[in-house]
Scaffold this motif. Structure first.
Motif, PDB file in Angstrom:
ATOM      1  N   TYR A   1      54.747  32.463  31.917  1.00 24.56           N
ATOM      2  CA  TYR A   1      53.469  31.763  31.843  1.00 24.56           C
ATOM      3  C   TYR A   1      53.711  30.258  31.827  1.00 24.56           C
ATOM      4  O   TYR A   1      54.696  29.778  31.282  1.00 24.56           O
TER       5      TYR A   1
ATOM      6  N   PHE B   1      46.740  31.301  41.878  1.00 24.58           N
ATOM      7  CA  PHE B   1      47.810  31.987  41.147  1.00 24.58           C
ATOM      8  C   PHE B   1      49.029  31.080  41.035  1.00 24.58           C
ATOM      9  O   PHE B   1      49.603  30.898  39.949  1.00 24.58           O
TER      10      PHE B   1
ATOM     11  N   TYR C   1      46.452  43.289  42.883  1.00 18.70           N
ATOM     12  CA  TYR C   1      47.374  43.532  41.774  1.00 18.70           C
ATOM     13  C   TYR C   1      48.651  44.158  42.313  1.00 18.70           C
ATOM     14  O   TYR C   1      48.747  44.496  43.511  1.00 18.70           O
TER      15      TYR C   1
ATOM     16  N   TRP D   1      49.355  39.507  36.150  1.00 16.28           N
ATOM     17  CA  TRP D   1      47.952  39.163  36.362  1.00 16.28           C
ATOM     18  C   TRP D   1      47.347  40.046  37.455  1.00 16.28           C
ATOM     19  O   TRP D   1      48.020  40.434  38.414  1.00 16.28           O
ATOM     20  N   CYS D   2      46.066  40.303  37.288  1.00 14.72           N
ATOM     21  CA  CYS D   2      45.246  40.973  38.290  1.00 14.72           C
ATOM     22  C   CYS D   2      44.165  39.985  38.706  1.00 14.72           C
ATOM     23  O   CYS D   2      43.561  39.330  37.853  1.00 14.72           O
TER      24      CYS D   2
ATOM     25  N   ILE E   1      44.862  33.062  31.025  1.00 13.08           N
ATOM     26  CA  ILE E   1      43.881  33.497  32.014  1.00 13.08           C
ATOM     27  C   ILE E   1      43.591  32.338  32.953  1.00 13.08           C
ATOM     28  O   ILE E   1      43.456  31.193  32.512  1.00 13.08           O
TER      29      ILE E   1
ATOM     30  N   TRP F   1      52.720  41.914  31.449  1.00 11.56           N
ATOM     31  CA  TRP F   1      52.481  40.470  31.376  1.00 11.56           C
ATOM     32  C   TRP F   1      51.968  39.894  32.706  1.00 11.56           C
ATOM     33  O   TRP F   1      51.798  38.696  32.854  1.00 11.56           O
TER      34      TRP F   1
ATOM     35  N   LEU G   1      41.725  35.469  37.268  1.00 14.43           N
ATOM     36  CA  LEU G   1      42.989  36.185  37.117  1.00 14.43           C
ATOM     37  C   LEU G   1      43.229  36.456  35.634  1.00 14.43           C
ATOM     38  O   LEU G   1      43.195  35.529  34.819  1.00 14.43           O
ATOM     39  N   ILE G   2      43.473  37.738  35.298  1.00 13.26           N
ATOM     40  CA  ILE G   2      43.667  38.123  33.901  1.00 13.26           C
ATOM     41  C   ILE G   2      44.865  39.062  33.767  1.00 13.26           C
ATOM     42  O   ILE G   2      45.217  39.766  34.721  1.00 13.26           O
ATOM     43  N   PRO G   3      45.492  39.123  32.590  1.00 13.41           N
ATOM     44  CA  PRO G   3      46.513  40.146  32.330  1.00 13.41           C
ATOM     45  C   PRO G   3      45.809  41.461  31.997  1.00 13.41           C
ATOM     46  O   PRO G   3      45.610  41.810  30.829  1.00 13.41           O
ATOM     47  N   SER G   4      45.439  42.204  33.027  1.00 15.11           N
ATOM     48  CA  SER G   4      44.533  43.339  32.869  1.00 15.11           C
ATOM     49  C   SER G   4      45.165  44.540  32.179  1.00 15.11           C
ATOM     50  O   SER G   4      44.458  45.463  31.772  1.00 15.11           O
TER      51      SER G   4
END
Length: 307
Positions: free
Chosen positions: A297, A127, A249, A189-190, A22, A187, A224-227
């Protein structure tokens, strides 16, 4: 649940192997001075004005509670509009999301505003800093789609954003219910930017249920998260407060379209020219894509802050 009283300083959240899961992007100047006055506050004001234009103010404000005071939409009872490229739900090819002429003009005016361009540009930089390879993957795949189909429109110039799609959550109290964004890349990010007039010490926190983590989320900050894999929501704000959010996204369907060489899974699976060997290879590829995806990542080599 643990509570992280995040102050808006850019901070990575890493997994057990020190890979960044994250990205707490924060703000360029720790949320003081120019960023709040020139970006966060004007962006929130512009979203409120846009909401009143699109919904009419009384109808917009009723969105705070929803019908009978109970939120019925999956993500919460707030007003929202999305713009950008879409692929999924039976679509045979990527398309621009459908909007009325008025709503399209209102959203285009928001994207043209300097505050949102600065938010997008800062998000793009964060990002890249936290996940350079993943950022490059997003940029390259969307470039291929735009080159293949010139009718696909970018919300923002490529130098400002590698994301294909964005949602304006107009609130006036954007408080999402626990959910995952299952149409996003597993995998991927949003990017979520919080805006509005609310007290972040008392509400608006980001809740990451799977990690049992609650993060203070101040106005003007970006996370930013892997939503698609982390169930997330927000803590309520006070009745007199407002909270908006701007999310960026790229739907997973767009990545599959490129991977399939501009065809749908259905086209390939039902095609008489697809051989059994090709079907088997595709099955193996699907199983391998997750392992290849998480390799994008970045490993954090610097100091980590204690959550």
């Amino acid at each position: 649940m643990r509570v992280y009283e995040w102050d808006g300083v850019p901070t990575p959240i890493v997994d057990a192997d020190n890979y960044i899961l994250i990205g707490l992007g924060g703000f360029p100047d720790n949320g003081t001075g120019d960023w709040q006055q020139e970006v966060a506050v004007p962006a929130a004001d512009a979203m409120q004005a846009a909401a009143i234009t699109m919904y009419s103010e009384p109808k917009w404000r009723r969105k705070m509670l929803g019908k009978s005071g109970k939120p019925t939409p999956r993500r919460g009872a707030h007003a929202s509009k999305s713009a950008g490229a879409s692929m999924g739900g039976g679509q045979t090819h990527p398309q621009n999301l459908s909007l009325t002429v008025r709503n399209a003009a209102v959203l285009a005016s928001l994207f043209a505003l300097e505050p949102f361009r600065r938010i997008a540009g800062f998000t793009n930089m964060v990002f890249y800093a936290f996940a350079q390879q993943l950022h490059g993957f997003y940029a390259a795949e969307f470039d291929k789609i735009c080159a293949h189909d010139p009718s696909i429109l970018r919300n923002l110039p490529r130098r400002l954003s590698v994301f294909s799609t964005a949602t304006f959550n107009f609130g006036p109290a954007t408080v999402t219910l626990p959910h995952i964004d299952f149409r996003n890349l597993a995998w991927g990010w949003c990017a979520i930017t919080a805006l509005g007039n609310f007290a972040p010490d008392r509400g608006g926190h980001l809740v990451l249920w799977d990690l049992k983590l609650i993060i203070r989320f101040p106005p003007g900050a970006t996370i930013l998260i892997p939503s698609a894999i982390l169930r997330h929501s927000n803590i309520n704000i006070a009745k007199h407060e407002t909270r908006f959010s701007f999310t960026q996204y790229t739907p997973a369907g767009l990545f599959r379209w490129v991977y399939n060489k501009f065809r749908t899974d259905k086209d390939i699976d039902k095609s008489k020219t697809t051989t059994p060997q090709e079907h088997e290879q595709r099955r193996k590829d699907r199983a391998r894509r997750w392992a290849e995806g998480i390799k994008m990542y970045s490993k954090w080599e610097g100091r980590t802050r204690t959550l």
